[in-house]
Scaffold this motif. Structure first.
Motif, mmCIF file in Angstrom:
data_model
loop_
_atom_site.group_PDB
_atom_site.id
_atom_site.type_symbol
_atom_site.label_atom_id
_atom_site.label_comp_id
_atom_site.label_asym_id
_atom_site.label_seq_id
_atom_site.Cartn_x
_atom_site.Cartn_y
_atom_site.Cartn_z
ATOM 1 N N ILE A 293 44.319 39.639 8.354
ATOM 2 C CA ILE A 293 44.719 40.588 7.314
ATOM 3 C C ILE A 293 45.855 39.970 6.516
ATOM 4 O O ILE A 293 46.836 39.486 7.087
ATOM 5 C CB ILE A 293 45.161 41.924 7.928
ATOM 6 N N LEU A 294 45.704 39.996 5.192
ATOM 7 C CA LEU A 294 46.685 39.395 4.293
ATOM 8 C C LEU A 294 47.111 40.399 3.223
ATOM 9 O O LEU A 294 46.341 41.308 2.876
ATOM 10 C CB LEU A 294 46.079 38.171 3.597
ATOM 11 N N PRO A 295 48.307 40.233 2.658
ATOM 12 C CA PRO A 295 48.699 41.083 1.527
ATOM 13 C C PRO A 295 47.695 41.027 0.378
ATOM 14 O O PRO A 295 47.524 42.004 -0.350
ATOM 15 C CB PRO A 295 50.056 40.506 1.124
ATOM 16 N N PHE A 296 47.017 39.902 0.217
ATOM 17 C CA PHE A 296 45.963 39.798 -0.797
ATOM 18 C C PHE A 296 44.933 40.905 -0.619
ATOM 19 O O PHE A 296 44.449 41.491 -1.593
ATOM 20 C CB PHE A 296 45.294 38.428 -0.702
ATOM 21 N N ASP A 297 44.594 41.185 0.633
ATOM 22 C CA ASP A 297 43.586 42.207 0.909
ATOM 23 C C ASP A 297 44.045 43.588 0.472
ATOM 24 O O ASP A 297 43.248 44.393 -0.033
ATOM 25 C CB ASP A 297 43.251 42.247 2.404
ATOM 26 N N THR A 298 45.319 43.892 0.675
ATOM 27 C CA THR A 298 45.825 45.206 0.279
ATOM 28 C C THR A 298 45.856 45.338 -1.238
ATOM 29 O O THR A 298 45.600 46.412 -1.781
ATOM 30 C CB THR A 298 47.220 45.473 0.870
ATOM 31 N N GLY A 299 46.145 44.238 -1.931
ATOM 32 C CA GLY A 299 46.098 44.265 -3.386
ATOM 33 C C GLY A 299 44.688 44.485 -3.897
ATOM 34 O O GLY A 299 44.465 45.207 -4.880
ATOM 35 N N LEU A 300 43.726 43.876 -3.233
ATOM 36 C CA LEU A 300 42.327 44.066 -3.586
ATOM 37 C C LEU A 300 41.926 45.527 -3.394
ATOM 38 O O LEU A 300 41.312 46.140 -4.262
ATOM 39 C CB LEU A 300 41.457 43.160 -2.714
ATOM 40 N N ARG A 301 42.300 46.095 -2.267
ATOM 41 C CA ARG A 301 41.969 47.501 -1.964
ATOM 42 C C ARG A 301 42.588 48.457 -2.980
ATOM 43 O O ARG A 301 42.001 49.453 -3.382
ATOM 44 C CB ARG A 301 42.484 47.848 -0.570
ATOM 45 N N ALA A 302 43.805 48.127 -3.424
ATOM 46 C CA ALA A 302 44.514 48.992 -4.359
ATOM 47 C C ALA A 302 44.009 48.857 -5.794
ATOM 48 O O ALA A 302 44.385 49.653 -6.657
ATOM 49 C CB ALA A 302 46.011 48.694 -4.298
ATOM 50 N N GLY A 303 43.187 47.835 -6.060
ATOM 51 C CA GLY A 303 42.657 47.648 -7.407
ATOM 52 C C GLY A 303 43.514 46.796 -8.299
ATOM 53 O O GLY A 303 43.413 46.863 -9.527
#
Length: 310
Positions: free
Chosen positions: A39-49
């Motif tokens: 799990i990376l911060p990149f993934d959370t940015g992707l999820r948030a749009g």
């Protein structure tokens, strides 16, 4: 197959478990049965749009599956693939799609998993590991250097600290909260606390001067680095791109490759660095994992366990 998907961009609660079609490998690709995903911060940015449309192909007709790094077992090799065969254990990288039971990726995105490497470590290695490796190579960290690593207790920071020492750095200063100071000492870093007076504390810890700085913390750390490092070409930020441009600093550069990932796996086997897994969540609890990483606190990496034997 099961996957953690996003059908509407937003907060962690928008990430949920769903059944979606399993991919098939095209020519030059490998189908991997995923055992664990990092799990990376990149993934959370992707999820948030927050990512450009190219990062979310097919949306909104098709759900977005986050996931940038993974480990698993080859299920099928596409036409023309000779480096991997069904049954091989691998670790790899992608842009999206790893929060799932299966993924198809180019063979060049994979490396063989060392037999002694746990699945969670293998899954969590690619993103931060390759990022740290590329940044240190760009900075030219080598024998005799004094390096500052900001956010040194995080997933990228802990690898950067250890690799810098392996590459011959004379001293590594690691900025972190006081709760993580003993941990950083165990990795070979000299810990320094965040907050007002940071520059003075780093200078006291490194009276000989600072040669290079790697920022994974944010603008405050980047501005401190500019005060500390004479050669601006030896300052790299992983997250504060706009500030870096304003300060006239070089852009972070580098390309993830299977060869680089294989080198990291070999360095891990040699004992050049360890990778601390903070917590593992089952695939169905991916939203909780995103909530945890978005706190910005904690040491090491978070992972999702996907396969039953991960």
């Amino acid at each position: 197959m099961r996957a953690a998907v996003v059908t509407t961009f937003g907060g962690p609660g928008n990430l949920h478990l769903a059944e979606i079609p399993a991919p098939r490998p095209a020519a030059g690709e490998v189908l991997v049965r995923i055992r664990a995903a990092g799990i990376l911060p990149f993934d959370t940015g992707l999820r948030a749009g927050h990512m450009p449309p190219a990062m979310t192909p097919g949306y909104p007709e098709h759900p977005v599956v986050p996931g940038n790094e993974f480990a698993g077992t080859v299920a099928e090799a596409g036409a023309g693939v000779t480096a991997f065969a069904p049954g091989d254990d691998v670790l790899g990288f992608t842009t999206t799609g790893a929060y799932a039971e299966y993924i198809a990726v180019p063979a060049g995105n994979l490396a063989a998993k060392p037999a002694g490497m746990p699945w969670d470590v293998a899954a969590a290695l690619s993103g931060n590991g390759q990022g740290a490796h590329m940044a240190l190579r760009q900075l030219g960290v080598g024998p005799g250097d004094v390096l500052v690593v900001h956010a040194a207790a995080g997933g990228l920071g802990t690898i950067a600290v250890q690799l810098a020492r392996h590459f011959g750095a004379a001293k590594v200063i690691g900025t972190a909260s006081e709760a993580n100071h003993d941990y950083l000492r165990s990795l070979g870093a000299t810990p320094v606390t965040y907050g007002p007076g940071l520059v003075d504390r780093i200078r006291a810890a490194a009276p000989e001067g600072v040669d290079a700085a790697l920022d994974a913390a944010g603008p405050e750390a980047l501005h401190a680095s500019v005060e500390l490092v004479e050669d601006r070409k030896r300052i790299v930020t992983m997250i504060s791109d706009a500030e870096a441009r304003e300060l006239g600093l070089p852009e972070w550069s580098g390309v993830r490759t299977g060869e680089r990932l294989a080198e990291l796996a070999d360095l891990w086997t040699q004992g050049a660095f360890t990778l601390h897994i903070r917590a593992a969540y089952p695939l169905a609890e991916a939203a909780d994992a995103h909530r945890a990483i978005e706190t910005g606190h904690g040491r090491g990496k978070l992972v999702l366990t996907v396969g039953e034997d991960a």
